[in-house]
Design a protein around this motif. Structure first.
Motif, PDB file in Angstrom:
ATOM      1  N   HIS A 350       0.827  -1.205   0.000  1.00 27.26           N
ATOM      2  CA  HIS A 350       0.000   0.000   0.000  1.00 27.26           C
ATOM      3  C   HIS A 350       0.865   1.262   0.000  1.00 27.26           C
ATOM      4  CE1 HIS A 350      -3.780  -2.066   0.310  1.00 27.26           C
ATOM      5  NE2 HIS A 350      -3.415  -2.706   1.411  1.00 27.26           N
ATOM      6  N   LEU A 351       2.013   1.211   0.669  1.00 26.51           N
ATOM      7  CA  LEU A 351       2.932   2.354   0.650  1.00 26.51           C
ATOM      8  C   LEU A 351       3.642   2.462  -0.694  1.00 26.51           C
ATOM      9  CD1 LEU A 351       4.490   2.165   4.239  1.00 26.51           C
ATOM     10  CD2 LEU A 351       2.669   3.654   3.411  1.00 26.51           C
ATOM     11  N   VAL A 352       3.973   1.306  -1.292  1.00 30.75           N
ATOM     12  CA  VAL A 352       4.619   1.325  -2.604  1.00 30.75           C
ATOM     13  C   VAL A 352       3.720   2.000  -3.631  1.00 30.75           C
ATOM     14  CG1 VAL A 352       5.539  -0.103  -4.469  1.00 30.75           C
ATOM     15  CG2 VAL A 352       5.962  -0.741  -2.079  1.00 30.75           C
ATOM     16  N   ARG A 353       2.429   1.742  -3.534  1.00 26.85           N
ATOM     17  CA  ARG A 353       1.477   2.318  -4.497  1.00 26.85           C
ATOM     18  C   ARG A 353       1.431   3.850  -4.430  1.00 26.85           C
ATOM     19  NH1 ARG A 353      -2.509  -1.025  -6.739  1.00 26.85           N
ATOM     20  NH2 ARG A 353      -2.508  -3.197  -6.028  1.00 26.85           N
ATOM     21  N   LEU A 354       1.831   4.432  -3.309  1.00 26.30           N
ATOM     22  CA  LEU A 354       1.866   5.889  -3.216  1.00 26.30           C
ATOM     23  C   LEU A 354       2.937   6.489  -4.109  1.00 26.30           C
ATOM     24  CD1 LEU A 354       1.503   6.373   0.660  1.00 26.30           C
ATOM     25  CD2 LEU A 354      -0.260   6.757  -1.072  1.00 26.30           C
ATOM     26  N   ASP A 355       3.950   5.674  -4.436  1.00 23.97           N
ATOM     27  CA  ASP A 355       5.102   6.202  -5.160  1.00 23.97           C
ATOM     28  C   ASP A 355       5.214   5.686  -6.591  1.00 23.97           C
ATOM     29  OD1 ASP A 355       7.599   7.692  -5.244  1.00 23.97           O
ATOM     30  OD2 ASP A 355       8.615   5.747  -5.207  1.00 23.97           O
ATOM     31  N   GLN A 356       4.590   4.557  -6.892  1.00 27.54           N
ATOM     32  CA  GLN A 356       4.784   3.929  -8.191  1.00 27.54           C
ATOM     33  C   GLN A 356       3.446   3.686  -8.896  1.00 27.54           C
ATOM     34  OE1 GLN A 356       7.738   3.438  -9.598  1.00 27.54           O
ATOM     35  NE2 GLN A 356       8.913   4.068  -7.782  1.00 27.54           N
ATOM     36  N   PRO A 357       3.437   3.731 -10.230  1.00 26.06           N
ATOM     37  CA  PRO A 357       2.188   3.535 -10.976  1.00 26.06           C
ATOM     38  C   PRO A 357       1.797   2.071 -11.133  1.00 26.06           C
ATOM     39  CG  PRO A 357       3.970   3.910 -12.498  1.00 26.06           C
ATOM     40  CD  PRO A 357       4.550   4.080 -11.122  1.00 26.06           C
ATOM     41  N   ALA A 358       2.680   1.146 -10.780  1.00 28.71           N
ATOM     42  CA  ALA A 358       2.385  -0.280 -10.900  1.00 28.71           C
ATOM     43  C   ALA A 358       3.138  -1.025  -9.811  1.00 28.71           C
ATOM     44  CB  ALA A 358       2.790  -0.801 -12.273  1.00 28.71           C
ATOM     45  N   LEU A 359       2.556  -2.107  -9.362  1.00 32.27           N
ATOM     46  CA  LEU A 359       3.152  -2.915  -8.298  1.00 32.27           C
ATOM     47  C   LEU A 359       3.807  -4.167  -8.841  1.00 32.27           C
ATOM     48  CD1 LEU A 359       3.396  -3.250  -5.156  1.00 32.27           C
ATOM     49  CD2 LEU A 359       1.329  -4.662  -5.321  1.00 32.27           C
ATOM     50  N   ALA A 360       3.126  -4.874  -9.731  1.00 28.70           N
ATOM     51  CA  ALA A 360       3.654  -6.110 -10.299  1.00 28.70           C
ATOM     52  C   ALA A 360       2.833  -6.490 -11.519  1.00 28.70           C
ATOM     53  CB  ALA A 360       3.611  -7.242  -9.268  1.00 28.70           C
ATOM     54  N   GLY A 361       3.466  -7.183 -12.464  1.00 30.44           N
ATOM     55  CA  GLY A 361       2.762  -7.703 -13.622  1.00 30.44           C
ATOM     56  C   GLY A 361       2.663  -6.723 -14.774  1.00 30.44           C
ATOM     57  N   LEU A 362       1.789  -7.047 -15.716  1.00 31.94           N
ATOM     58  CA  LEU A 362       1.618  -6.263 -16.933  1.00 31.94           C
ATOM     59  C   LEU A 362       0.565  -5.178 -16.750  1.00 31.94           C
ATOM     60  CD1 LEU A 362       1.590  -9.082 -19.629  1.00 31.94           C
ATOM     61  CD2 LEU A 362       3.258  -7.221 -19.512  1.00 31.94           C
ATOM     62  N   SER A 363       0.818  -4.028 -17.344  1.00 34.69           N
ATOM     63  CA  SER A 363      -0.171  -2.955 -17.353  1.00 34.69           C
ATOM     64  C   SER A 363       0.022  -2.120 -18.611  1.00 34.69           C
ATOM     65  CB  SER A 363      -0.038  -2.077 -16.095  1.00 34.69           C
ATOM     66  OG  SER A 363       1.288  -1.588 -15.950  1.00 34.69           O
ATOM     67  N   ARG A 364      -1.041  -1.487 -19.062  1.00 42.63           N
ATOM     68  CA  ARG A 364      -0.994  -0.656 -20.270  1.00 42.63           C
ATOM     69  C   ARG A 364      -0.935   0.820 -19.897  1.00 42.63           C
ATOM     70  NH1 ARG A 364      -1.721  -2.772 -25.131  1.00 42.63           N
ATOM     71  NH2 ARG A 364      -2.541  -4.890 -25.345  1.00 42.63           N
ATOM     72  N   HIS A 365      -0.179   1.560 -20.687  1.00 41.05           N
ATOM     73  CA  HIS A 365      -0.022   2.996 -20.444  1.00 41.05           C
ATOM     74  C   HIS A 365       0.040   3.707 -21.791  1.00 41.05           C
ATOM     75  CE1 HIS A 365       1.007   2.258 -16.150  1.00 41.05           C
ATOM     76  NE2 HIS A 365       1.418   1.108 -16.658  1.00 41.05           N
ATOM     77  N   GLY A 366      -0.842   4.674 -21.986  1.00 40.44           N
ATOM     78  CA  GLY A 366      -0.836   5.398 -23.246  1.00 40.44           C
ATOM     79  C   GLY A 366      -1.398   4.559 -24.377  1.00 40.44           C
ATOM     80  N   ALA A 367      -1.127   4.995 -25.599  1.00 42.58           N
ATOM     81  CA  ALA A 367      -1.735   4.379 -26.774  1.00 42.58           C
ATOM     82  C   ALA A 367      -1.205   2.982 -27.049  1.00 42.58           C
ATOM     83  CB  ALA A 367      -1.500   5.272 -27.991  1.00 42.58           C
ATOM     84  N   ARG A 368       0.094   2.743 -26.815  1.00 39.54           N
ATOM     85  CA  ARG A 368       0.628   1.429 -27.197  1.00 39.54           C
ATOM     86  C   ARG A 368       1.641   0.862 -26.214  1.00 39.54           C
ATOM     87  NH1 ARG A 368       3.870   3.868 -32.185  1.00 39.54           N
ATOM     88  NH2 ARG A 368       5.867   4.389 -31.227  1.00 39.54           N
ATOM     89  N   THR A 369       1.938   1.559 -25.146  1.00 34.79           N
ATOM     90  CA  THR A 369       3.025   1.137 -24.267  1.00 34.79           C
ATOM     91  C   THR A 369       2.555   0.135 -23.220  1.00 34.79           C
ATOM     92  OG1 THR A 369       4.091   3.288 -24.568  1.00 34.79           O
ATOM     93  CG2 THR A 369       4.840   1.945 -22.723  1.00 34.79           C
ATOM     94  N   VAL A 370       3.320  -0.925 -23.094  1.00 34.93           N
ATOM     95  CA  VAL A 370       3.074  -1.955 -22.092  1.00 34.93           C
ATOM     96  C   VAL A 370       4.222  -1.913 -21.085  1.00 34.93           C
ATOM     97  CG1 VAL A 370       2.787  -4.426 -21.663  1.00 34.93           C
ATOM     98  CG2 VAL A 370       1.852  -3.403 -23.742  1.00 34.93           C
ATOM     99  N   LEU A 371       3.877  -2.007 -19.806  1.00 34.65           N
ATOM    100  CA  LEU A 371       4.863  -2.046 -18.727  1.00 34.65           C
ATOM    101  C   LEU A 371       4.804  -3.408 -18.057  1.00 34.65           C
ATOM    102  CD1 LEU A 371       6.782  -0.811 -16.505  1.00 34.65           C
ATOM    103  CD2 LEU A 371       4.691  -0.005 -15.362  1.00 34.65           C
TER     104      LEU A 371
END
Length: 406
Positions: A350-371
């Protein structure tokens, strides 16, 4: 490709209050945290109606007081200027123990006693003692399990990642990601060798280390890092710095990884070619590099992509997930990161989420970017992992233009 829900919206206005809150928390955390971590479980376990015999109460309170004083002192000696490994081990272990005791003292202390009352189990003193033994039992089990999880060779997590711009000739490229090995006070040279052996079973085209190799200088942790020289890849082994390199002579780590046969991607890229198609593999210094005072160290995405054909797909190594805003703005196809450890010891996520946009695994950002955010291969500080397993990640890149697989 399956997306996880371990993300939060990349909205600038929403981030600003969270960052402000995080800065406030970090400012006072060194003063508040040790008191809470030791005083709360002491109160819940010993002073809320248990009516223990006086020797038990005095001894228990004394042990908590010793932890309250000893943990910060040990961590200061272990992670401060003296860098005493034995002190670091003691302080880090006490930090993990106190966090688990604090967490379950709060959760069970609040929930279990009313539940026992509703169920008609025992009277006041009996219920209080049942809560105490439950907290101690749960904490002991989680600490034993968490220690085993932290020290084990990580399980391999395999997933396919489809990149729309990936050429058919690159379909099936195997990318292995390790990160946050955090070689440190506990000697893990044998563990490091076993991790390298596991990576070598995965038939990787590209092996990536996304930073936070160690806690300590390259000279001090060389023996633990040396097995990385045995890692095999058919195309390349690449590395970027993490924030912990900048606590311990980052250039020394860049030089050592180069010596071990890994290619440091310090704001630059290499090309991976197969079947007539090309993938740009780029890397940037950690976002903290610019404030490190080291000449030439800074996160420079434009420099990393300089000279690359803008029509080619890009795989970017950036230690912290928070770099994803810049990566998405630049049209990067896939960013690989670590840093979060998946929270490492629940519910720290829960504290990590205050600082980072993702915690673990795949996520989409913007039109085509995968993190993709790894939970990390090792652990930092407390030698425990609770509900946040470590991983070695095998990502198989897929092209939508490749022939159908049978």
């Amino acid at each position: 490709m399956t997306e996880t829900s371990d993300t939060r919206p990349a909205d600038g206005e929403a981030r600003a209050p969270r960052r402000s809150l995080l800065r406030t928390l970090l400012r006072y955390l060194p003063l508040i945290a040790p008191v809470l971590l030791w005083v709360v479980p002491c109160w819940v376990l010993l002073h809320t109606g248990q009516d223990w015999p006086m020797p038990v109460t005095l001894t228990g309170t004394g042990l908590f007081a010793l932890g309250l004083v000893g943990m910060p002192l040990a961590m200061a000696r272990g992670h401060g200027r003296r860098q005493e490994d034995r002190a670091a081990i003691a302080g880090d272990t006490l930090l993990g123990v106190s966090w688990v005791l604090f967490t379950w003292s709060v959760l069970l202390g609040v929930a279990l006693r009313p539940a026992l009352a509703v169920a008609g189990v025992g009277e006041g003193q009996d219920r209080a003692r049942i809560v105490t033994w439950a907290i101690l039992g749960v904490s002991a089990v989680l600490l034993a399990w968490g220690y085993t999880e932290a020290r084990r060779v990580p399980r391999v997590r395999r997933l396919d990642v489809q990149l729309p711009r990936l050429g058919a000739g690159l379909d099936g490229v195997r990318v292995v990601l390790i990160t946050d090995t955090h070689y440190g006070p506990l000697d893990r040279a044998r563990w490091s060798a076993r991790v390298s052996d596991t990576v070598n079973t995965l038939d990787a085209d590209l092996v990536c280390h996304a930073g936070d190799i160690a806690d300590g200088t390259a000279d001090r942790r060389r023996a633990q890092a040396s097995p990385l020289a045995t890692v095999r890849a058919t195309r390349a082994r690449v590395y970027v710095t993490g924030n912990h390199e900048y606590y311990s002579e980052a250039q020394g780590w860049v030089d050592l990884m180069d010596e071990l046969g890994w290619e440091p991607l310090r704001n630059r890229h290499v090309l991976l070619e197969r079947g007539g198609d090309t993938l740009v593999v780029a890397g940037v210094d950690d976002v903290t590099a610019g404030s490190s005072g080291l000449a030439g160290h800074r996160a420079d995405l434009a420099g990393a992509l300089d000279g690359a054909d803008p029509d080619l797909p890009v795989l970017l190594l950036a230690h912290q997930p928070k770099f994803i805003d810049r990566a998405a703005a630049a049209g990067v196809d896939l960013q690989l990161s670590g840093h979060t450890h998946g929270g490492q010891i629940w519910p720290f996520h829960h504290l990590v989420r205050l600082d980072q946009p993702a915690l673990a695994g795949l996520s989409r950002h913007g039109a085509r970017t995968v993190l993709y955010t790894s939970r990390g291969t090792g652990f930092w500080g407390p030698p425990f992992r609770v509900f946040a397993p470590s991983e070695i990640t095998l990502l198989v890149l897929r092209s939508p233009n490749a022939p159908a697989r049978t």
